[in-house]
Write a protein that holds these residues in place. Structure first.
Motif, PDB file in Angstrom:
ATOM      1  N   ASP A 203      38.079  28.485  40.730  1.00 34.53           N
ATOM      2  CA  ASP A 203      39.320  27.803  41.107  1.00 34.53           C
ATOM      3  C   ASP A 203      40.127  27.414  39.864  1.00 34.53           C
ATOM      4  OD1 ASP A 203      38.873  28.035  43.798  1.00 34.53           O
ATOM      5  OD2 ASP A 203      37.962  26.049  44.029  1.00 34.53           O
ATOM      6  N   ARG A 204      39.428  26.975  38.803  1.00 38.26           N
ATOM      7  CA  ARG A 204      40.138  26.645  37.557  1.00 38.26           C
ATOM      8  C   ARG A 204      40.798  27.890  36.972  1.00 38.26           C
ATOM      9  NH1 ARG A 204      35.497  23.844  35.995  1.00 38.26           N
ATOM     10  NH2 ARG A 204      35.194  25.201  34.195  1.00 38.26           N
ATOM     11  N   LEU A 205      40.118  29.024  37.144  1.00 36.88           N
ATOM     12  CA  LEU A 205      40.691  30.289  36.676  1.00 36.88           C
ATOM     13  C   LEU A 205      41.989  30.594  37.416  1.00 36.88           C
ATOM     14  CD1 LEU A 205      40.387  32.903  34.974  1.00 36.88           C
ATOM     15  CD2 LEU A 205      39.034  33.843  36.865  1.00 36.88           C
ATOM     16  N   TYR A 206      41.969  30.400  38.752  1.00 38.64           N
ATOM     17  CA  TYR A 206      43.190  30.652  39.526  1.00 38.64           C
ATOM     18  C   TYR A 206      44.290  29.669  39.142  1.00 38.64           C
ATOM     19  CZ  TYR A 206      40.213  33.588  42.465  1.00 38.64           C
ATOM     20  OH  TYR A 206      39.366  34.562  42.920  1.00 38.64           O
ATOM     21  N   ASP A 207      43.932  28.397  38.911  1.00 38.67           N
ATOM     22  CA  ASP A 207      44.926  27.404  38.488  1.00 38.67           C
ATOM     23  C   ASP A 207      45.558  27.823  37.158  1.00 38.67           C
ATOM     24  OD1 ASP A 207      44.385  25.878  40.713  1.00 38.67           O
ATOM     25  OD2 ASP A 207      43.041  24.487  39.664  1.00 38.67           O
ATOM     26  N   GLN A 208      44.715  28.359  36.269  1.00 40.03           N
ATOM     27  CA  GLN A 208      45.239  28.765  34.967  1.00 40.03           C
ATOM     28  C   GLN A 208      46.166  29.964  35.101  1.00 40.03           C
ATOM     29  OE1 GLN A 208      44.319  26.845  32.110  1.00 40.03           O
ATOM     30  NE2 GLN A 208      46.190  27.874  31.440  1.00 40.03           N
ATOM     31  N   LEU A 247      37.664  34.410  30.470  1.00 44.89           N
ATOM     32  CA  LEU A 247      39.026  34.640  30.968  1.00 44.89           C
ATOM     33  C   LEU A 247      39.844  33.356  30.940  1.00 44.89           C
ATOM     34  CD1 LEU A 247      38.251  37.026  33.962  1.00 44.89           C
ATOM     35  CD2 LEU A 247      39.520  37.607  31.884  1.00 44.89           C
ATOM     36  N   LEU A 248      39.206  32.241  31.273  1.00 47.43           N
ATOM     37  CA  LEU A 248      39.905  30.947  31.211  1.00 47.43           C
ATOM     38  C   LEU A 248      40.429  30.678  29.804  1.00 47.43           C
ATOM     39  CD1 LEU A 248      37.791  28.462  33.374  1.00 47.43           C
ATOM     40  CD2 LEU A 248      40.279  28.758  33.477  1.00 47.43           C
TER      41      LEU A 248
END
Length: 261
Positions: A203-208, A247-248
Motif C-alpha cells: 500500500d505504501r508503494l501505491y501511495d508513493q 521500488l519504494l
C-alpha cells in the motif's frame, strides 16, 4: 487383528509407492556409439539408471560412447544390460517412442499414442517394470517392432519436420519424465518459494506511485486508470518485501528530484 492387518496393508502400499522403479531406457540397434553415450548422459541428467541395449554397436571404453556419456560413463553406461528384442518385450511393459504416428484409428500400429507429458501424469500411478524404447537413428522402430510394443509415445513437433535425432528424442522424453525420478529437492535449481510483501508495504508503494504521478503533473483524469493498471501489474508480480522496499526507495527519489531542481 483387523486393525493390525489394515495398518500393515497401508504400510505396504506406502512403501510400494515410494519404492517404485523408474522406467528403464532401451535402445534398439543404435548405429553409432555416440548416440548411446548421449542417451546415457541424458539418463544421468534426469535420474534414470537402467539402460537396456538391443543389438548395440561396440562400446569401447576409450571410444565415442564413453566420450559422449559424461559422468554416466561411471555407472549408467558400464552397467547397461544387453538383451534381445524378444526378451525386452517379454520382460517389460514397453513404450515405443516414434515421431511418425497414424492420423486416426484405422491402424493401431502407431495409434493411439501419448506424449511424454501424458506419460509423466499417468506412470506415477502404475507399478511394474516399464521400458521406454528408442529405435535406430535413420528409421526408428519398424512397424513390425511397434506391433509388438504395448503403447506408443510421440513428441509434439512441427508437422513440416517432426523427426528428431535419436539423442534429442531421448533427451526430450527423459526431461519430461524427470518427475518420475527426481523430486524438486534433488535438482540443482534453488527453492522457488516466495513470500509476498505485507499488504501495508505494498500500500505504501501505491501511495508513493500516487505521489509521483501528482509530482510530474500526470493528467488528473488519467490517474485512477493508471493506478489500477499499476495495481494489476504489481498484483501479478507477487512482490517480495525486498523488491517492494527497493521500488519504494526509487520512487521516493524520483518524487523528490523535481523539488530539488
Amino acid at each position: 487383528m483387523t486393525e493390525d492387518s489394515s495398518t500393515h496393508t497401508a504400510s505396504e502400499e506406502s512403501t510400494s509407492e515410494t519404492d517404485r522403479t523408474p522406467p528403464a531406457v532401451a535402445v534398439v540397434d543404435a548405429q553409432t556409439p555416440g548416440n548411446v553415450g548421449t542417451i546415457a548422459r541424458a539418463m544421468k541428467n534426469f535420474g534414470f539408471e537402467e539402460l537396456l541395449l538391443v543389438d548395440p554397436p561396440t562400446l569401447d571404453p576409450d571410444g565415442e560412447a564413453y566420450g559422449f556419456a559424461g559422468h554416466a560413463r561411471e555407472d549408467v553406461l558400464p552397467n547397461a544390460t544387453e538383451l534381445t528384442f524378444d526378451e525386452l518385450v517379454e520382460s517389460y511393459h514397453t513404450i515405443g517412442c516414434t515421431a511418425v504416428t497414424n492420423e486416426d484409428d484405422r491402424s493401431h500400429i502407431r495409434f493411439p499414442y501419448s506424449t511424454p507429458a501424458d506419460l509423466a501424469e499417468r506412470l506415477p500411478a502404475v507399478e511394474g517394470p516399464t521400458a521406454l524404447v528408442f529405435g535406430r537413428e535413420q528409421v526408428g522402430l519398424t512397424n513390425e517392432e511397434l506391433a509388438r510394443i504395448d503403447e506408443i509415445c510421440a513428441i509434439p513437433a512441427s508437422a513440416q519436420y517432426p523427426v528428431l535425432n535419436l539423442g534429442q528424442a531421448a533427451t526430450v522424453t527423459l526431461y519430461e519424465l524427470r518427475t518420475l525420478t527426481l523430486s524438486p529437492e534433488e535438482t540443482q535449481l534453488p527453492d522457488l518459494e516466495r513470500t509476498r510483501a505485507p499488504e501495508e508495504t505494498v500500500d505504501r508503494l501505491y501511495d508513493q506511485w500516487g505521489a509521483l504521478l501528482a509530482e510530474i503533473n500526470h493528467p488528473v483524469e488519467k490517474r485512477d486508470k493508471t493506478m489500477r493498471m499499476l495495481r494489476r501489474v504489481f498484483g501479478r508480480a507477487d512482490l517480495t518485501t525486498r523488491e517492494a522496499n527497493t521500488l519504494l526507495g526509487l520512487l521516493r527519489r524520483a518524487t523528490e528530484r523535481p523539488a530539488e531542481d
